[in-house]
Design an enzyme around this catalytic site. Structure first.
Site, PDB file in Angstrom:
ATOM      1  N   SER A   1     -43.089  60.312  66.797  1.00 49.21           N
ATOM      2  CA  SER A   1     -42.399  61.600  66.901  1.00 49.21           C
ATOM      3  C   SER A   1     -41.108  61.691  66.091  1.00 49.21           C
ATOM      4  CB  SER A   1     -42.092  61.928  68.359  1.00 49.21           C
ATOM      5  OG  SER A   1     -41.058  61.112  68.856  1.00 49.21           O
TER       6      SER A   1
ATOM      7  N   LYS B   1     -35.155  61.421  70.552  1.00 51.49           N
ATOM      8  CA  LYS B   1     -35.212  62.746  69.935  1.00 51.49           C
ATOM      9  C   LYS B   1     -33.881  63.049  69.251  1.00 51.49           C
ATOM     10  CE  LYS B   1     -39.269  63.423  71.665  1.00 51.49           C
ATOM     11  NZ  LYS B   1     -40.409  63.235  70.805  1.00 51.49           N
TER      12      LYS B   1
END
Length: 194
Positions: A57, A103
């Site tokens: 990700s 993230k």
């Protein structure tokens, strides 16, 4: 002819071995190891963490098996900032839930976030995202306005379906942030500040 005579001398007493017995030495080692372990656990709990990246990700910024130094103290002295790479507790539910996620913060409290035309917009301004290698391939999103103490996070991998982030589980609060990923420390060839 002279004869020399040798007097027999009493053998010198062998001095007792200086130092500690092996059990005392072992006990000192055990105490040192226990103290070092406790100190490392306290540092790991409150000051820093060493994490390994799992998944795709955050590509191209981070790749599978990169090791990160995570600063757990930084947000005790300041607020999370836009573009910070953070480690957070996974707020999602269900079978795909992980313990932690890595993230990037793209939205701060009060910001309006939208994905349209394959681009990220913050407060109506298209963002120049040098850390990505492709436009957003996922469906359009938003707009959503963030409440106080809410942050919007996204993975750097903008290929379709490659990042479970705030577009899936919503905004996060500061209580869900574990710390700021400061740099990659392993492999050495990829060592860099984030």
């Amino acid at each position: 002819m002279e004869h020399s005579t040798f007097e027999e001398q009493d053998p010198k007493p062998v001095p007792e071995r200086a130092g500690k017995s092996w059990t005392a030495e072992l006990w000192d080692w055990v105490k040192t190891i226990v103290v070092a372990f406790v100190v490392m656990m306290l540092l790991n709990l409150f000051v820093f963490n060493l994490s390994m990246v799992k998944g795709q990700s955050m590509q191209p910024t981070l790749v599978e098996s990169d090791r990160l130094f995570v600063n757990k103290m930084v947000y005790h002295f300041g607020e999370p900032a836009r573009s910070d790479v953070i480690v957070l507790r996974d707020p999602s539910e269900g079978s795909g839930k992980k313990d932690f996620l890595v993230k990037r913060i793209v939205g701060l409290p009060g910001d309006t976030i939208q994905v349209k035309g394959h681009h990220l917009y913050v407060n109506g301004v298209q963002q120049a995202e040098s850390y990505t290698d492709i436009e957003v391939q996922d469906p359009e999103f938003g707009p959503v306005t963030l409440a106080a103490d809410h942050f919007f996070v996204m993975g750097d991998n903008r290929h379709e379906g490659k990042s479970k982030d705030s577009r899936v589980f919503g905004s996060i609060t500061s209580s869900e942030i574990v710390g700021k990923a400061e740099f990659i420390f392993w492999p050495f060839s990829e060592m860099k500040k984030l």
